[in-house]
Design a protein around this motif. Structure first.
Motif, PDB file in Angstrom:
ATOM      1  N   ALA A 180      40.097  48.909  36.086  1.00 41.76           N
ATOM      2  CA  ALA A 180      39.124  47.558  35.746  1.00 41.76           C
ATOM      3  C   ALA A 180      40.107  46.421  35.413  1.00 41.76           C
ATOM      4  O   ALA A 180      39.697  45.271  35.633  1.00 41.76           O
ATOM      5  CB  ALA A 180      38.618  47.716  34.418  1.00 41.76           C
ATOM      6  N   ARG A 181      41.358  46.526  34.769  1.00 40.04           N
ATOM      7  CA  ARG A 181      42.431  45.507  34.638  1.00 40.04           C
ATOM      8  C   ARG A 181      42.736  44.750  36.031  1.00 40.04           C
ATOM      9  O   ARG A 181      42.661  43.778  36.149  1.00 40.04           O
ATOM     10  CB  ARG A 181      43.531  45.839  33.864  1.00 40.04           C
ATOM     11  N   PHE A 182      42.882  45.921  37.061  1.00 43.00           N
ATOM     12  CA  PHE A 182      43.180  45.063  38.412  1.00 43.00           C
ATOM     13  C   PHE A 182      41.941  44.087  38.828  1.00 43.00           C
ATOM     14  O   PHE A 182      42.223  43.364  39.551  1.00 43.00           O
ATOM     15  CB  PHE A 182      43.239  46.238  39.165  1.00 43.00           C
ATOM     16  N   VAL A 183      40.804  44.682  38.649  1.00 43.21           N
ATOM     17  CA  VAL A 183      39.505  43.976  39.010  1.00 43.21           C
ATOM     18  C   VAL A 183      39.739  42.433  38.341  1.00 43.21           C
ATOM     19  O   VAL A 183      39.418  41.599  39.168  1.00 43.21           O
ATOM     20  CB  VAL A 183      38.286  44.629  38.820  1.00 43.21           C
ATOM     21  N   GLY A 184      40.085  42.405  37.081  1.00 42.96           N
ATOM     22  CA  GLY A 184      40.223  41.155  36.425  1.00 42.96           C
ATOM     23  C   GLY A 184      41.388  40.316  36.969  1.00 42.96           C
ATOM     24  O   GLY A 184      40.915  39.098  37.054  1.00 42.96           O
TER      25      GLY A 184
END
Length: 106
Positions: A41-45
């Motif tokens: 999820a952090r990579f998506v952000g």
């Protein structure tokens, strides 16, 4: 033989985000899962934060899993995201969107 390279992680994220229909939201984790990136999820952000100027990807439809907008409430980015969501009929109350009401479940 197919010489077409596999889409990058960013391209897979963009494909998912571009498919989110107007009036719906998804979480960063949901985008990661749908893009085949597991729990990134952090990579998506980070990938959405690096979008080039002039893009037309509906980044504003991606929020935290609890329905919260990720930007600080006193920021221009927060106000912009709220305005873009409101334009699609998505209610934001105290910085949150009702995931029960507006989550996209393809």
């Amino acid at each position: 033989m197919n010489d077409t390279p596999a889409p990058s992680r960013e391209q897979r994220i963009w494909q998912v985000v571009s498919a989110i229909p107007p009036g719906k939201v998804v979480s960063y984790g949901q985008v990661a899962e749908m893009a085949g990136l597991g729990r990134q999820a952090r990579f998506v952000g980070r990938a959405l934060g690096r979008l080039p100027a002039g893009h037309n990807l509906p980044w504003f439809r991606v929020i935290r899993s609890n329905g919260q907008i990720a930007f600080p409430q006193d920021s221009e980015a927060f106000r912009r995201q709220v305005a873009l969501l409101a334009r699609e009929g998505i209610e934001v109350v105290n910085g949150r969107v009702s995931m029960a009401r507006f989550r996209w479940n393809p």
